[in-house]
Design an enzyme around this catalytic site. Structure first.
Site, PDB file in Angstrom:
ATOM      1  N   GLY A 140       0.818  -1.210   0.000  1.00 38.17           N
ATOM      2  CA  GLY A 140       0.000   0.000   0.000  1.00 38.17           C
ATOM      3  C   GLY A 140       0.844   1.249   0.000  1.00 38.17           C
ATOM      4  N   GLY A 174       1.647   2.500   5.263  1.00 34.23           N
ATOM      5  CA  GLY A 174       2.565   1.430   5.608  1.00 34.23           C
ATOM      6  C   GLY A 174       3.542   1.828   6.692  1.00 34.23           C
ATOM      7  N   GLU A 216       5.410  -3.329   1.338  1.00 37.51           N
ATOM      8  CA  GLU A 216       5.820  -2.773   0.048  1.00 37.51           C
ATOM      9  C   GLU A 216       5.111  -1.439  -0.084  1.00 37.51           C
ATOM     10  OE1 GLU A 216       4.411  -2.345  -3.997  1.00 37.51           O
ATOM     11  OE2 GLU A 216       4.530  -4.527  -3.855  1.00 37.51           O
ATOM     12  N   CYS A 251       2.689  -1.035  -8.911  1.00 38.31           N
ATOM     13  CA  CYS A 251       3.789  -0.629  -8.047  1.00 38.31           C
ATOM     14  C   CYS A 251       5.114  -0.588  -8.797  1.00 38.31           C
ATOM     15  CB  CYS A 251       3.893  -1.542  -6.841  1.00 38.31           C
ATOM     16  SG  CYS A 251       3.713  -3.287  -7.221  1.00 38.31           S
TER      17      CYS A 251
END
Length: 501
Positions: free
Chosen positions: A236, A241, A260, A297
């Site tokens: 996220g 995070g 991540e 990502c």
């Protein structure tokens, strides 16, 4: 097919409060909203399940993972239908992501069947060794305990309820508590139904898996702070995070947080590659930038190239390709708002040229393209920040030395890419050691969107790409996150785990 409930210890239970989904198309549905009380029940059930699940044979867990894959496939049509409604992702993307999800479940099943991941070692006793005898020593990897997994917004299947974190934790012998993402609660519930069916078919403890629908931040806080939880998997935002990471570190018993968080995945175009195929690289980069509305990502948000007529050719090709991209619907209202905010912030930085003005209106996004100099990028920290969406920044450096300076200053990344030809070999030899320190995966003459699920894949990197540089969330090495080595000294063979006997 939908109950709108949580799955806790094998039972579908109502919540004390609810929320209504916000699909891109189709009907909205009401779901229970997770609370700290729901989380506590799920974590307690997971701890109760650990005693038996951690002792299951590898073949039993492999059969369980295969059965989850079968149950997901049995619900394929319903999962795709509601997934498309909730996320606006096309049917072909959802079908492909479902294939990846069941593929990695089966991959972990085969991986644990081999037993190699256990890293079994044995130093036999040496009772007559001088000056001191040696005891019998045996080592193997053992499961950590219950694992918390947070569903990701941008991958409703492959990084969510039965995604890589869940698959690798279950393969390791760790029960899992999933906090679903409120962007795709219906998709999450259908996958949870599949796992529930697999648990019952394999006659496992019902606490092996629980699914708590997305609630407010209190539910997430309660999950990472519950004493029964021994590790966390998260994909996220950097802000969300990092907040969870800090909570894990502040616990009386700190636990590993495998997050991540963010990456701009820079691409470095070396001189010969620029002169021989600048237009081709520019068009390819634009395609990678806009794949899935840039909501990957591994989206390559920054391209670094030496300023020259070739760099202009690259920019023109990227501009032309990006201008032809139709409006795309983003996954959530929040992602669209964040994309628009990031674009406007970048537009406001001095020394940045807006080559293609885009942004979002509600959930509809169009691409953006910015140009800046290497000196300006080095002077403005904010130019290195991720914009989650179809936004590209071209950094025109003065020379190769400035390109190296860019590489040195880059924060941790999931990927770094080199575009190079044979005549760029010497430049490549200089850059590669720099990039090895920055990224978990380094590519040549490709684009990083698209992550192969296999033994050798690394999907992680130095902070802020991830919170643990020694881990990966994709590939069979992901199982190591949820295992720890235990040494057994002079333990009677009959008491040892079966794989050590």
């Amino acid at each position: 097919m939908l109950t709108g409930k949580h799955l806790i210890a094998g039972a579908w239970v109502d919540g004390t409060s609810t929320f209504v989904s916000s699909p891109a198309t189709g009907p909205a549905h009401t779901f229970a909203a997770g609370t700290a009380t729901d989380i506590a029940k799920a974590a307690e059930a997971a701890e109760a399940a650990f005693a038996s699940f951690s002792q299951t044979r590898r073949a039993e867990r492999a059969a369980f993972l295969d059965r989850i894959a079968d149950e997901i496939e049995a619900r394929a049509e319903q999962i795709t239908e509601i997934g498309c409604q909730e996320t606006a992702l096309p049917e072909v993307r959802l079908n492909g992501e479902r294939g990846r999800t069941v593929g990695q479940l089966r991959m972990f099943a085969r991986h644990i069947e081999s037993g190699n991941y256990l890293d079994v070692r044995h130093d036999p006793a040496l009772p007559k060794r001088e000056p001191l005898p040696r005891a019998d020593l045996r080592l193997m990897q053992r499961p950590l305990g219950p694992v918390a997994v947070f569903g990701a917004s941008n991958f409703p299947l492959a990084f969510s309820v039965a995604g890589g974190d869940t698959a690798s934790a279950l393969a390791a012998g760790c029960p899992v508590v999933v906090k679903g993402h409120s962007a795709h609660p219906g998709t999450g519930e259908l996958v949870a139904q599949a796992i529930d069916a697999a648990i019952k078919a394999c006659n496992l403890h019902p606490g092996v898996f629980s699914f708590v629908q997305g609630g407010n931040r209190d539910a997430g806080t309660a999950l990472v702070q519950h004493p029964n939880i021994k590790a966390v998997g998260f994909t996220g935002s950097l802000g969300g995070g990092r907040a969870l990471f800090d909570l894990c570190a502040q616990r009386p018993e700190p636990i590993p947080f495998f997050g991540e968080l963010g990456s701009v995945n820079p691409m470095f175009i070396l001189p010969r590659a620029a002169s021989s195929r600048a237009a081709v690289i520019g068009a390819g980069w634009a395609g990678s930038l806009t794949l899935g509305a840039g909501q990957f990502c591994t989206n390559p948000g920054i391209a670094v190239i030496i300023k020259s007529p070739d760099s202009q050719t690259f920019i023109d090709a990227a501009h032309q390709a990006l201008s032809a991209v139709a409006t795309q619907t983003m996954l959530t209202d929040g992602i669209a708002e964040a994309y628009d905010k990031g674009v406007n912030q970048l537009r406001s930085v001095g020394g940045v040229e807006s080559k293609l003005s885009g942004g979002s209106v509600q959930r509809d996004a169009t691409p953006t393209l910015f140009i800046t100099s290497g000196a300006n990028w080095l002077a403005h920290e904010e130019l290195s920040e991720e914009i989650f969406g179809p936004a590209g920044l071209v950094v025109e450096v003065a020379d190769f030395e400035e390109m190296q300076a860019i590489a040195r200053k880059m924060q941790g990344q999931l990927t770094c890419t080199l575009q190079l030809e044979e005549d760029d070999r010497e430049h490549g030899k200089v850059l590669l050691p720099l990039l090895e320190r920055k990224a978990g995966r380094i590519l040549a003459n490709a684009f990083p969107t698209g992550v192969e699920v296999c033994d050798t894949m690394v999907h992680g990197g130095p902070y802020p790409a991830s919170t643990n540089f020694g881990a990966t969330s994709v590939g069979t090495m992901a199982i190591r996150r949820f295992l720890r080595p235990v040494c057994y000294q002079d333990i009677p063979v009959s008491l040892l785990p079966e794989d050590l006997q």
